[in-house]
Design a protein around this motif. Structure first.
Motif, short mmCIF file in Angstrom:
data_model
loop_
_atom_site.label_atom_id
_atom_site.label_comp_id
_atom_site.label_asym_id
_atom_site.label_seq_id
_atom_site.Cartn_x
_atom_site.Cartn_y
_atom_site.Cartn_z
N THR A 55 12.93 37.77 90.11
CA THR A 55 14.13 36.78 90.35
C THR A 55 15.30 36.89 88.99
OG1 THR A 55 12.71 35.23 91.51
CG2 THR A 55 14.72 34.32 90.56
N LEU A 56 16.33 37.35 89.57
CA LEU A 56 17.52 37.61 88.54
C LEU A 56 18.45 36.14 88.47
CD1 LEU A 56 18.84 39.17 86.46
CD2 LEU A 56 20.22 39.99 88.42
N VAL A 57 18.62 35.43 87.49
CA VAL A 57 19.18 34.09 87.20
C VAL A 57 20.54 34.66 86.48
CG1 VAL A 57 19.41 31.95 86.65
CG2 VAL A 57 17.45 32.78 87.30
N THR A 58 21.78 34.50 87.20
CA THR A 58 22.96 34.69 86.41
C THR A 58 23.60 33.37 86.22
OG1 THR A 58 23.15 36.71 87.69
CG2 THR A 58 25.10 36.01 86.53
N LEU A 59 24.00 33.17 84.92
CA LEU A 59 24.96 31.95 84.45
C LEU A 59 26.42 32.38 84.57
CD1 LEU A 59 22.71 31.18 81.28
CD2 LEU A 59 22.16 30.40 83.77
N SER A 60 26.93 31.14 84.62
CA SER A 60 28.34 31.00 84.55
C SER A 60 29.07 31.96 83.27
CB SER A 60 29.08 29.77 84.62
OG SER A 60 28.53 28.83 83.44
N ASN A 61 28.26 31.84 82.08
CA ASN A 61 28.54 32.45 80.91
C ASN A 61 28.75 34.08 81.05
OD1 ASN A 61 26.05 32.79 80.33
ND2 ASN A 61 26.15 31.52 78.45
N GLY A 62 27.87 34.76 82.24
CA GLY A 62 27.80 35.93 82.26
C GLY A 62 26.50 36.62 82.02
N LYS A 63 25.58 35.85 81.28
CA LYS A 63 24.15 36.19 80.93
C LYS A 63 23.38 36.24 82.21
CE LYS A 63 24.50 34.65 76.08
NZ LYS A 63 23.95 34.09 75.06
N SER A 64 22.48 36.92 82.14
CA SER A 64 21.46 37.03 83.27
C SER A 64 20.03 36.91 82.48
CB SER A 64 21.68 38.31 83.99
OG SER A 64 22.87 38.38 84.56
N TYR A 65 19.14 36.42 83.26
CA TYR A 65 17.83 36.34 82.90
C TYR A 65 17.04 36.91 84.16
CZ TYR A 65 19.50 33.73 79.09
OH TYR A 65 20.13 33.24 78.13
N LEU A 66 15.88 37.64 83.82
CA LEU A 66 14.93 38.11 84.80
C LEU A 66 13.73 37.16 84.60
CD1 LEU A 66 14.70 40.23 86.94
CD2 LEU A 66 13.57 41.64 85.08
N PHE A 67 13.02 37.02 85.85
CA PHE A 67 11.83 35.84 85.83
C PHE A 67 10.89 36.69 87.08
CE2 PHE A 67 15.20 33.15 84.43
CZ PHE A 67 14.68 32.45 83.66
N LEU A 68 9.68 36.30 86.59
CA LEU A 68 8.46 36.99 87.72
C LEU A 68 8.31 35.90 88.65
CD1 LEU A 68 6.03 38.34 85.11
CD2 LEU A 68 7.69 39.82 86.65
N GLU A 69 8.71 34.74 88.61
CA GLU A 69 8.47 33.65 89.63
C GLU A 69 9.33 33.91 90.98
OE1 GLU A 69 9.74 30.26 87.28
OE2 GLU A 69 7.53 29.88 86.80
N PRO A 70 9.20 33.42 91.95
CA PRO A 70 9.95 33.60 93.01
C PRO A 70 11.40 32.54 93.02
CG PRO A 70 7.77 33.19 93.92
CD PRO A 70 7.69 33.24 92.37
N ALA A 71 12.51 32.83 93.60
CA ALA A 71 13.37 31.80 93.62
C ALA A 71 13.10 30.84 94.29
CB ALA A 71 14.50 32.57 94.40
N ALA A 72 12.57 30.57 94.97
CA ALA A 72 12.02 29.19 95.50
C ALA A 72 11.48 28.33 94.49
CB ALA A 72 11.05 29.34 96.85
N ILE A 73 10.70 28.74 93.66
CA ILE A 73 10.05 27.99 92.53
C ILE A 73 11.20 27.72 91.68
CG2 ILE A 73 8.55 28.02 90.70
CD1 ILE A 73 6.60 29.76 92.24
N ALA A 74 12.18 28.43 91.17
CA ALA A 74 13.04 27.81 90.37
C ALA A 74 13.99 26.83 91.13
CB ALA A 74 13.97 29.23 90.00
N ILE A 75 14.31 27.06 92.43
CA ILE A 75 15.32 26.33 92.91
C ILE A 75 14.42 24.82 93.16
CG2 ILE A 75 16.27 25.79 95.33
CD1 ILE A 75 16.65 28.90 95.30
N ASP A 76 13.16 24.81 93.56
CA ASP A 76 12.50 23.48 93.50
C ASP A 76 12.37 22.86 92.18
OD1 ASP A 76 10.52 21.79 94.84
OD2 ASP A 76 9.03 22.72 93.35
N ARG A 77 12.39 23.47 91.07
CA ARG A 77 12.37 22.88 89.81
C ARG A 77 13.84 22.22 89.45
NH1 ARG A 77 8.85 27.14 86.21
NH2 ARG A 77 6.72 26.65 87.26
#
Length: 80
Positions: free
Chosen positions: A22-44
């Motif tokens: 899962t790659l999360v991109t912020l509005s400031n241009g920074k990106s973070y890579l996570f091992l969790e599925p996107a569904a878990i991030a969205i649920d949180r």
């Protein structure tokens, strides 16, 4: 990636992509890579926002209920 907890401001999230990590991109241009599925991030994110709304509605409800318990509010008119 090493199991260290990371806390992001969900209001800054622009994109969440999943391929397979899962790659999360912020509005400031920074990106973070996570091992969790996107569904878990969205649920949180959804649970976090719901908790904030719930707490704010409780605070509003308490003030509203206190007013209804017989307290009188008087408007003071000033005559000059």
């Amino acid at each position: 990636m090493d199991g260290t907890p990371v806390y992001l401001n969900p209001d800054l999230i622009e994109f969440i992509e999943e391929n397979p990590d899962t790659l999360v991109t912020l509005s400031n241009g920074k990106s973070y890579l996570f091992l969790e599925p996107a569904a878990i991030a969205i649920d949180r994110i959804v649970r976090y926002k719901a908790r904030i709304l719930h707490r704010s509605s409780l605070a509003y409800g308490k003030k509203y209920l206190e007013r209804g318990r017989g307290e009188k509010f008087h408007h003071r008119a000033t005559n000059k």
